[in-house]
Write a protein that holds these residues in place. Structure first.
Motif, short mmCIF file in Angstrom:
data_model
loop_
_atom_site.label_atom_id
_atom_site.label_comp_id
_atom_site.label_asym_id
_atom_site.label_seq_id
_atom_site.Cartn_x
_atom_site.Cartn_y
_atom_site.Cartn_z
N LEU A 1 -40.70 -39.67 -49.50
CA LEU A 1 -39.75 -38.78 -49.35
C LEU A 1 -38.77 -39.39 -48.47
O LEU A 1 -37.44 -38.85 -48.26
N ALA A 2 -39.28 -40.09 -47.30
CA ALA A 2 -38.40 -40.62 -46.50
C ALA A 2 -37.61 -39.68 -45.72
O ALA A 2 -36.24 -39.80 -45.53
N ASP A 3 -38.21 -38.68 -45.13
CA ASP A 3 -37.35 -37.77 -44.19
C ASP A 3 -38.14 -37.78 -42.77
O ASP A 3 -39.26 -36.91 -42.79
N PRO A 4 -37.89 -38.23 -41.88
CA PRO A 4 -38.51 -38.45 -40.65
C PRO A 4 -38.60 -37.12 -40.05
O PRO A 4 -39.41 -36.99 -38.91
N SER A 5 -37.94 -36.06 -40.36
CA SER A 5 -37.76 -34.94 -39.45
C SER A 5 -38.76 -34.01 -39.62
O SER A 5 -39.37 -33.12 -39.11
N TYR A 6 -39.56 -34.36 -40.99
CA TYR A 6 -40.91 -33.66 -41.05
C TYR A 6 -42.01 -34.63 -41.05
O TYR A 6 -42.14 -36.02 -41.23
N GLU A 7 -43.31 -33.91 -40.62
CA GLU A 7 -44.49 -34.76 -40.33
C GLU A 7 -45.56 -34.26 -41.35
O GLU A 7 -45.59 -32.83 -41.86
N LEU A 8 -46.33 -35.09 -41.70
CA LEU A 8 -47.65 -34.70 -42.57
C LEU A 8 -48.77 -34.74 -41.69
O LEU A 8 -49.39 -35.59 -41.15
N VAL B 1 -44.10 -28.28 -59.18
CA VAL B 1 -45.47 -28.65 -59.59
C VAL B 1 -45.06 -30.15 -60.20
O VAL B 1 -44.25 -29.95 -61.47
N ALA B 2 -45.69 -31.32 -59.91
CA ALA B 2 -45.44 -32.54 -60.70
C ALA B 2 -45.75 -32.28 -62.10
O ALA B 2 -46.92 -31.60 -62.51
N SER B 3 -45.36 -33.02 -62.89
CA SER B 3 -45.68 -33.19 -64.31
C SER B 3 -46.72 -33.85 -64.50
O SER B 3 -47.55 -33.86 -65.67
N ARG B 4 -47.26 -34.76 -63.63
CA ARG B 4 -48.49 -35.52 -63.98
C ARG B 4 -49.09 -35.87 -62.35
O ARG B 4 -48.33 -35.74 -61.13
N ILE B 5 -50.60 -36.58 -62.33
CA ILE B 5 -50.74 -36.97 -60.99
C ILE B 5 -50.34 -38.06 -60.56
O ILE B 5 -50.82 -39.25 -61.04
N ASP B 6 -49.10 -38.14 -59.84
CA ASP B 6 -48.26 -39.29 -59.78
C ASP B 6 -47.50 -39.21 -58.26
O ASP B 6 -47.01 -38.27 -58.23
N ALA B 7 -47.62 -40.24 -57.50
CA ALA B 7 -46.98 -39.98 -56.31
C ALA B 7 -45.52 -39.83 -56.28
O ALA B 7 -44.88 -38.92 -55.40
N ALA B 8 -44.70 -40.60 -57.31
CA ALA B 8 -43.28 -40.40 -57.39
C ALA B 8 -43.03 -38.99 -57.83
O ALA B 8 -41.92 -38.37 -57.30
N ASP B 9 -43.65 -38.41 -58.81
CA ASP B 9 -43.42 -37.14 -59.42
C ASP B 9 -43.57 -36.07 -58.01
O ASP B 9 -42.73 -35.19 -58.02
N LEU B 10 -44.76 -36.21 -57.45
CA LEU B 10 -44.86 -35.36 -56.38
C LEU B 10 -44.08 -35.48 -55.15
O LEU B 10 -43.68 -34.40 -54.63
N ALA B 11 -43.32 -36.56 -54.86
CA ALA B 11 -42.31 -36.81 -53.98
C ALA B 11 -41.21 -35.96 -54.39
O ALA B 11 -40.46 -35.53 -53.39
N GLN B 12 -40.77 -36.15 -55.70
CA GLN B 12 -39.54 -35.42 -56.20
C GLN B 12 -39.62 -33.92 -55.76
O GLN B 12 -38.86 -33.16 -55.20
N CYS B 13 -40.96 -33.41 -56.33
CA CYS B 13 -41.31 -32.01 -55.94
C CYS B 13 -41.28 -31.51 -54.40
O CYS B 13 -40.68 -30.46 -54.10
N LEU B 14 -41.75 -32.55 -53.59
CA LEU B 14 -41.74 -32.20 -52.15
C LEU B 14 -40.30 -32.27 -51.70
O LEU B 14 -40.11 -31.42 -50.86
N GLY B 15 -39.46 -32.97 -52.23
CA GLY B 15 -38.00 -33.02 -51.80
C GLY B 15 -37.45 -31.66 -52.16
O GLY B 15 -36.74 -31.34 -51.29
N ARG B 16 -37.76 -31.25 -53.22
CA ARG B 16 -37.05 -29.98 -53.74
C ARG B 16 -37.44 -28.91 -52.93
O ARG B 16 -36.62 -27.95 -52.33
#
Length: 207
Positions: free
Chosen positions: A35-42, A134-149
């Motif tokens: 995601l590369a957004d340092p303004s958000y903490e996980l 919701v990611a289309s599959r169990i995948d970090a890249a897909d999940l990152a896109q969803c989180l960005g949205r």
């Protein structure tokens, strides 16, 4: 219980990883890294930092600076954090109940998740609320896109999401469960009991 208004929330994404393999801790960390957004903490809960780091090290995953290890929290402290988070990040490889995801929706967070294996009710809810989270599959890249949205949503969009989530979650509330029990389950149980009693009586008559 109504969710906390969005403007009061911190720039926090929450995830729960008491079983890091099952809950996909490595997938969640990688998604957050992409995601590369340092303004958000996980904020990672349910697991101590040494155990989490050891698990990630075995998979060649290095957590970025924005990860906060919260460990095993009391139910009260956990729900306080859940009510403060903007989004919940679900990365489970498999799940049954996904209680923390349901709690996140109840607490007004955006649910960003993957299509975990298992009978997971929150997955259907998340898809109904916003399929793009919701990611289309169990995948970090897909999940990152969803989180960005999710994190790019406007205040109005988040408030609308919270409103619709509250409506969808009514059957999961205590009162909603009681109504469903009364309307659907009890008649079936009473009908089965009556049938059993009739069978006993008929059997006695035949004898």
């Amino acid at each position: 219980e109504a969710p906390t208004p969005t403007p009061d929330r911190r720039r926090v994404v929450l995830t729960y990883a008491n079983d890091p393999e099952k809950k996909g801790l490595d997938i969640a960390i990688q998604a957050y890294s992409l995601l590369a957004d340092p303004s958000y903490e996980l904020h990672v809960t349910g697991i101590d930092a040494p155990d989490a780091r050891a698990f990630l090290s075995r998979r060649g995953v290095t957590p970025p600076p924005g990860v906060r290890w919260r460990g095993v929290m009391s139910p009260e402290d956990y729900r306080d954090l859940s009510r403060a988070a903007v989004a919940y990040l679900g990365a489970s490889r498999r799940d049954e109940f996904a209680t923390t995801q349901l709690e996140a929706l109840v607490d007004g967070a955006l649910l960003v998740t993957v299509p975990s294996r298992g009978p997971m009710a929150p997955l259907d809810l998340a898809t109904s609320l916003d399929r793009t989270l919701v990611a289309s599959r169990i995948d970090a890249a897909d999940l990152a896109q969803c989180l960005g949205r999710a994190l790019a949503m406007t205040e109005a969009e988040r408030i609308d999401y919270q409103r619709r989530a509250t409506e969808l979650l009514r059957p999961f509330s205590t009162s909603g469960f009681s109504k469903s029990l009364t309307a659907h389950v009890l008649p079936l149980l009473l009908g089965a009991r009556s049938h059993s009693l009739s069978t006993v009586v008929v059997g006695e008559d035949r004898e």
